[in-house]
Design an enzyme around this catalytic site. Structure first.
Site, PDB file in Angstrom:
ATOM      1  N   ARG A 103       0.842  -1.196   0.000  1.00 46.14           N
ATOM      2  CA  ARG A 103       0.000   0.000   0.000  1.00 46.14           C
ATOM      3  C   ARG A 103       0.875   1.242   0.000  1.00 46.14           C
ATOM      4  O   ARG A 103       0.583   2.234  -0.664  1.00 46.14           O
ATOM      5  CB  ARG A 103      -0.922   0.021   1.222  1.00 46.14           C
ATOM      6  CG  ARG A 103      -1.879   1.244   1.226  1.00 46.14           C
ATOM      7  CD  ARG A 103      -2.687   1.372   2.505  1.00 46.14           C
ATOM      8  NE  ARG A 103      -1.841   1.720   3.636  1.00 46.14           N
ATOM      9  CZ  ARG A 103      -1.639   0.950   4.696  1.00 46.14           C
ATOM     10  NH1 ARG A 103      -2.222  -0.232   4.780  1.00 46.14           N
ATOM     11  NH2 ARG A 103      -0.844   1.356   5.673  1.00 46.14           N
TER      12      ARG A 103
ATOM     13  N   TYR B 289     -13.716  19.743 -14.803  1.00 46.63           N
ATOM     14  CA  TYR B 289     -14.190  18.370 -14.926  1.00 46.63           C
ATOM     15  C   TYR B 289     -15.299  18.138 -13.896  1.00 46.63           C
ATOM     16  O   TYR B 289     -15.173  18.540 -12.735  1.00 46.63           O
ATOM     17  CB  TYR B 289     -13.017  17.414 -14.730  1.00 46.63           C
ATOM     18  CG  TYR B 289     -13.420  15.979 -14.500  1.00 46.63           C
ATOM     19  CD1 TYR B 289     -14.245  15.316 -15.409  1.00 46.63           C
ATOM     20  CD2 TYR B 289     -13.000  15.292 -13.375  1.00 46.63           C
ATOM     21  CE1 TYR B 289     -14.631  14.008 -15.195  1.00 46.63           C
ATOM     22  CE2 TYR B 289     -13.362  13.976 -13.155  1.00 46.63           C
ATOM     23  CZ  TYR B 289     -14.198  13.341 -14.072  1.00 46.63           C
ATOM     24  OH  TYR B 289     -14.585  12.053 -13.848  1.00 46.63           O
TER      25      TYR B 289
ATOM     26  N   ASP C  66      -4.212  20.952 -12.836  1.00 45.71           N
ATOM     27  CA  ASP C  66      -4.657  19.723 -13.490  1.00 45.71           C
ATOM     28  C   ASP C  66      -4.195  19.800 -14.942  1.00 45.71           C
ATOM     29  O   ASP C  66      -4.726  20.578 -15.734  1.00 45.71           O
ATOM     30  CB  ASP C  66      -6.183  19.614 -13.398  1.00 45.71           C
ATOM     31  CG  ASP C  66      -6.738  18.347 -14.036  1.00 45.71           C
ATOM     32  OD1 ASP C  66      -6.028  17.722 -14.845  1.00 45.71           O
ATOM     33  OD2 ASP C  66      -7.899  17.994 -13.747  1.00 45.71           O
TER      34      ASP C  66
ATOM     35  N   LYS D  84      -5.912   8.974 -18.832  1.00 43.35           N
ATOM     36  CA  LYS D  84      -6.109   9.632 -20.115  1.00 43.35           C
ATOM     37  C   LYS D  84      -4.852   9.517 -20.983  1.00 43.35           C
ATOM     38  O   LYS D  84      -4.432   8.422 -21.320  1.00 43.35           O
ATOM     39  CB  LYS D  84      -6.550  11.078 -19.884  1.00 43.35           C
ATOM     40  CG  LYS D  84      -7.675  11.256 -18.854  1.00 43.35           C
ATOM     41  CD  LYS D  84      -8.900  10.404 -19.113  1.00 43.35           C
ATOM     42  CE  LYS D  84     -10.118  10.812 -18.298  1.00 43.35           C
ATOM     43  NZ  LYS D  84     -10.011  10.628 -16.836  1.00 43.35           N
TER      44      LYS D  84
END
Length: 379
Positions: A46, A98, A170, A195
């Site tokens: 993790r 977004y 972003d 993306k």
């Protein structure tokens, strides 16, 4: 190293145990220790994993940054940044975002007492008007999703630093191939790695990169403590995808330009949003801070109601009607009911996200096939 070389080699060395050229998939949850605390940097996956570590180093190198963190999604990365804040803090952000970012800001963190100002950031000086002693962070997208607003990163960074505000950019729509916000003064760069960076529509992942050591420590603590970290297989797939990022982005840009030029004069297209046009708002800023203008284009259909927009968006044969963007295949999206469906109608329409707006993610197929598909669908 220059970009193409970094995309192929950064963070990666032949495996010392086998000589494997590709970073192995370390499919393990835990690591043997010679003695308590003697773990060569790996304890539990993790927190860190060798495959993911190689990816994080590569992502940082692509953005000319010192540190990288990979998350299980772009929203996981966004969530980690928001956890730097506390009740009473304020955030300045754009008015075209977004839908997932708008949703987490308004439906999750606003409920914890964080105030968000959604502003037109085309004039960076607006920060001076809204910043106060409670303001802690500026969050921008550029180009924005889906109306391709261009925000001057360098100018925003100067205003943010003058007010001692953290600036997060972003960079999903541009990718590190087209734009490097760290070089323009950003403190943190966020990507939906799903993306363009992944590029093959087969991974969901997010990332943050930064230079400041203390900020990295804070974000790494959140990353490890909250656990929104990706597995080794996804990390391997993204490392593989990155190796062709520079080639794919060139093709996206070439096809995007030809599609935009075709649509600009199409009789059924009312408005077109693509930062490469000289009449696009802040085109000169885009030309200054981007290396090319990308493959994302939005259009509004002339005289089309919702039913007609649905008919056209469902009539493509090469473009696929789907969520997401940035893959090698061309996609078409109806933001009002898909990616931006969580934004109230009056809010989204105020910035141009109308029922007759379609967003195109132009892929790397043969351009003639794409143009023929657009001709038949818009006929």
């Amino acid at each position: 190293m220059r970009f193409a070389t970094k995309a192929i080699h950064a963070g990666q060395e032949p495996d010392p145990s086998t000589g494997a050229v590709m970073t192995p998939i370390f499919q393990t949850s835990t690591y043997a220790q010679k003695a308590p605390g003697d773990n060569q940097g790996f304890e539990y996956s993790r927190g860190t994993n060798p495959t993911r570590k190689a990816l994080e180093e590569c992502l940082a190198a692509l953005e000319n940054a010192k540190h990288g963190l990979a998350f299980s999604s772009g929203m996981g990365a966004t969530d980690a940044v928001m956890k730097l804040l506390k009740p009473g803090d304020e955030v300045i952000t754009g008015n075209d975002l977004y839908g997932g970012s708008y949703r987490i800001f308004t439906k999750i963190y606003a409920e914890y007492g964080i105030k968000f100002h959604f502003l037109d950031l085309s004039d960076p000086a607006i920060i001076e008007q809204y910043a106060n002693h409670n303001t802690k962070l500026v969050w921008i997208e550029t180009p924005t999703n889906p109306t391709m607003q261009v925000v001057d990163i360098e100018a925003i960074a100067k205003h943010a630093k003058a007010k001692n505000l953290l600036l997060v950019v972003d960079n999903t729509f541009a990718s590190p191939y087209l734009q490097n916000p760290m070089d323009l003064g950003a403190d943190v760069v966020m990507h939906s790695v799903t993306k363009y960076i992944g590029g093959h529509s087969d991974v969901v992942m997010g990332a943050l990169v930064m230079n400041d050591d203390e900020l990295y420590k804070k974000l790494w603590f959140i990353y490890n403590a909250c656990g929104a970290t990706p597995g080794p297989m996804d990390s391997f797939l993204v490392l593989r995808g990155i190796k062709t990022l520079h080639l794919r982005m060139k093709a996206h840009c070439e096809n995007g330009r030809k599609v935009a030029e075709f649509l600009k004069t199409h009789p059924h297209v009312d408005k077109i949003y693509w930062p490469g046009f000289t009449d696009h708002p802040n085109h000169e800023v885009a030309k200054k801070q981007m290396r090319d203008f990308g493959g994302m284009i939005s259009i509004t259909l002339k005289g089309a109601d919702l039913a007609e927009t649905f008919r056209i968006s469902s009539g493509f044969k090469v473009f696929t009607l789907a969520e997401s963007l940035g893959g090698v295949e061309s996609l078409i999206n109806h933001p009002a009911t898909m990616t931006h469906g969580s934004i109230p109608k009056d809010v989204r329409e105020a910035v141009g996200v109308t029922d007759n707006l379609l967003r195109l993610s132009v892929g790397v197929e043969d351009i003639e096939d794409l143009l023929e598909d657009l001709k038949q669908a818009l006929a």
